[in-house]
Scaffold this active site. Structure first.
Site, PDB file in Angstrom:
ATOM      1  N   THR A  29      15.782   1.851  17.672  1.00 28.64           N
ATOM      2  CA  THR A  29      14.946   1.783  18.430  1.00 28.64           C
ATOM      3  C   THR A  29      13.597   0.860  17.809  1.00 28.64           C
ATOM      4  O   THR A  29      13.277  -0.275  18.263  1.00 28.64           O
ATOM      5  CB  THR A  29      14.591   2.850  19.438  1.00 28.64           C
ATOM      6  OG1 THR A  29      15.828   3.650  19.840  1.00 28.64           O
ATOM      7  CG2 THR A  29      13.882   2.280  20.759  1.00 28.64           C
ATOM      8  N   GLU A 104       8.622   8.742   7.124  1.00 29.28           N
ATOM      9  CA  GLU A 104       8.058   8.768   8.496  1.00 29.28           C
ATOM     10  C   GLU A 104       6.898   9.764   8.772  1.00 29.28           C
ATOM     11  O   GLU A 104       5.772   9.321   9.273  1.00 29.28           O
ATOM     12  CB  GLU A 104       9.173   8.962   9.401  1.00 29.28           C
ATOM     13  CG  GLU A 104      10.275   7.974   9.712  1.00 29.28           C
ATOM     14  CD  GLU A 104      11.291   8.271  10.468  1.00 29.28           C
ATOM     15  OE1 GLU A 104      12.009   7.237  11.036  1.00 29.28           O
ATOM     16  OE2 GLU A 104      11.760   9.507  10.574  1.00 29.28           O
TER      17      GLU A 104
HETATM   18  C1  5RP Z   1      14.941   8.152  11.562  1.00 31.37           C
HETATM   19  C2  5RP Z   1      14.321   8.567  12.956  1.00 31.37           C
HETATM   20  C3  5RP Z   1      14.566   7.795  14.038  1.00 31.37           C
HETATM   21  O1  5RP Z   1      13.492   7.267  14.515  1.00 31.37           O
HETATM   22  C4  5RP Z   1      15.343   8.372  15.043  1.00 31.37           C
HETATM   23  O2  5RP Z   1      16.591   8.937  14.547  1.00 31.37           O
HETATM   24  C5  5RP Z   1      15.816   7.717  16.322  1.00 31.37           C
HETATM   25  O3  5RP Z   1      16.543   6.750  16.008  1.00 31.37           O
HETATM   26  P1  5RP Z   1      17.080   5.979  17.085  1.00 31.37           P
HETATM   27  O4  5RP Z   1      16.281   4.927  17.682  1.00 31.37           O
HETATM   28  O5  5RP Z   1      18.192   4.998  16.383  1.00 31.37           O
HETATM   29  O6  5RP Z   1      17.930   6.870  18.004  1.00 31.37           O
HETATM   30  O7  5RP Z   1      13.493   9.747  13.026  1.00 31.37           O
HETATM   31  O8  5RP Z   1      14.669   9.100  10.482  1.00 31.37           O
END
Ligand code: 5RP
Length: 225
Positions: A29, A104
Site C-alpha cells: 500500500t 518503520e
Molecule cells: C511492513 C509493514 C507493512 O506496512 C504492512 O505489512 C502492510 O503491508 P501491505 O500494505 O502490503 O498490506 O508493516 O513491515
C-alpha cells in the site's frame, strides 16, 4: 484490493508539500504512496527529502529520483506514510508483515504527522488474528523461541528463500500466533522488556490518522491524541 490500496496511497500524498522531510513506508500500500510522490517530484517539481523504512523502499525511491537522507541526518520527520496489517478502534495496530517493523518504528518515532494507509479489511475489533511479528537478535533466538512456546504464543520463525528470513538490520523475525490480543499495551510493554527482542510489531497509539479505502470510498480516521 489492489485498486483500494492505490486509492489510499495516492490520497496520502496530499499530505506532503514542498520542503517536507517525508518518511516513506514499506509494503504494497505504501508502494503507491511512494510512486505518487515520485510522480510529483518528476512532473510537478515537488521538493522533498525522503527517509526510507527498508532497503526495498530505498530502491523504489532511488528509481523514482526522490532525494533521500538517512534518519540520522534529520532531527525530525514532517510526515510519514506507511501501511499496517491490522488497526483497532483505539489506533493500536500491528505492523511488520513486510518485515520492516524496526526501521518503520524508528522513522515513525520522530514523525510529527504519522499516517497509515489501509484497505478496509485491515480494520479489526481486536488485534491478533494477524500473527504478531517480533524482531529478535540472532544470538539466543532459539532460547527466546522456546520461551515464547512455553508462554503459549505459538511462535514460528519467518522463513526466507534460503532458510530463516534475515531483516535489513540482520535480525530474525519470530511471528506469534496469538489469535487475540486483548491488551496490546500490556503485551507491548512486556515485549519491550524481553531481552533479545529488538522490536515488536505493536504500534500502540502512535498513528495520527488512518486513511481507509473501502468499497464505499475513502474515510479518514483521526486519532484524538
Ligand atoms: C511492513 C509493514 C507493512 O506496512 C504492512 O505489512 C502492510 O503491508 P501491505 O500494505 O502490503 O498490506 O508493516 O513491515
Amino acid at each position: 484490493m489492489e485498486a483500494l490500496k492505490k486509492i489510499a496511497g495516492i490520497k496520502a500524498a496530499e499530505y506532503v508539500s514542498d520542503g517536507m522531510i517525508v518518511g516513506l513506508g514499506t509494503g504494497s500500500t505504501a508502494y503507491y504512496f511512494v510512486e505518487e510522490l515520485g510522480r510529483r517530484v518528476q512532473e510537478e517539481g515537488l521538493s522533498i527529502v525522503g527517509v526510507t523504512t527498508s532497503s526495498r523502499t530505498s530502491e523504489q525511491a532511488k528509481r523514482l529520483g526522490i532525494p533521500l537522507k538517512s534518519i540520522d541526518q534529520v532531527d525530525f520527520v514532517d510526515v510519514t506514510v506507511d501501511g499496517a496489517d491490522e488497526v483497532d478502534r483505539n489506533f493500536n495496530g500491528i505492523k511488520g508483515g513486510g518485515a520492516a517493523l524496526l526501521m518503520e518504528k524508528i522513522v515513525a518515532t520522530p514523525t510529527k504527522d504519522y499516517i497509515w494507509v489501509v484497505d478496509e479489511s485491515k480494520l479489526v475489533e481486536t488485534l491478533g488474528a494477524f500473527k504478531l511479528p517480533v524482531e529478535v537478535v540472532q544470538y539466543g533466538a532459539e532460547q527466546l523461541f522456546r520461551r515464547f512456546e512455553r508462554a503459549g504464543y505459538k511462535p514460528s520463525f519467518r522463513q526466507g528463500e534460503a532458510g530463516r528470513y534475515v531483516t535489513d538490520m540482520q535480525n530474525f523475525i519470530i511471528d506469534l500466533d496469538l489469535g487475540q490480543i486483548p491488551d496490546p499495551v500490556a503485551l507491548g510493554d512486556q515485549l519491550d522488556r524481553t531481552v533479545g527482542v529488538v522490536e515488536h510489531g505493536l504500534f500502540n497509539g502512535m498513528v495520527n490518522r488512518v486513511i481507509v479505502a473501502g468499497q464505499d470510498g475513502l474515510r479518514i480516521l483521526e486519532a484524538k491524541h
